[in-house]
Design a protein around this motif. Sequence first.
Motif: not given
Length: 87
Positions: A44-61
């Motif tokens: 779950g923590v790993m998926f949380l980090i993946i989500g943060l990275r994707e949001y940071k990379r694309t600025k799309n939710l």
Amino acid sequence: MKEKKFNILMLMQLFFAILVMVISIYVKVTENYYLFPFMFVLMGVMFLIIGLREYKRTKNLLWGGFFLCTALFILFVAIQGILINNV
């Protein structure tokens, strides 16, 4: 060609992925399923980090939100599994 930079989120994601893999191999080899909820917490923590990275990379939710919701669901299941096993 653009060179990839290793930032702290990528290193944390790699660290948690390795921990999840080691625990899952240990569980499979020893057939000791007591560690499953803890593996799910790390996942779950790993998926949380993946989500943060994707949001940071694309600025799309869209994809970031998908990974964040998945992380919250996995953490909910893991905490529920820990509470049920310890009761």
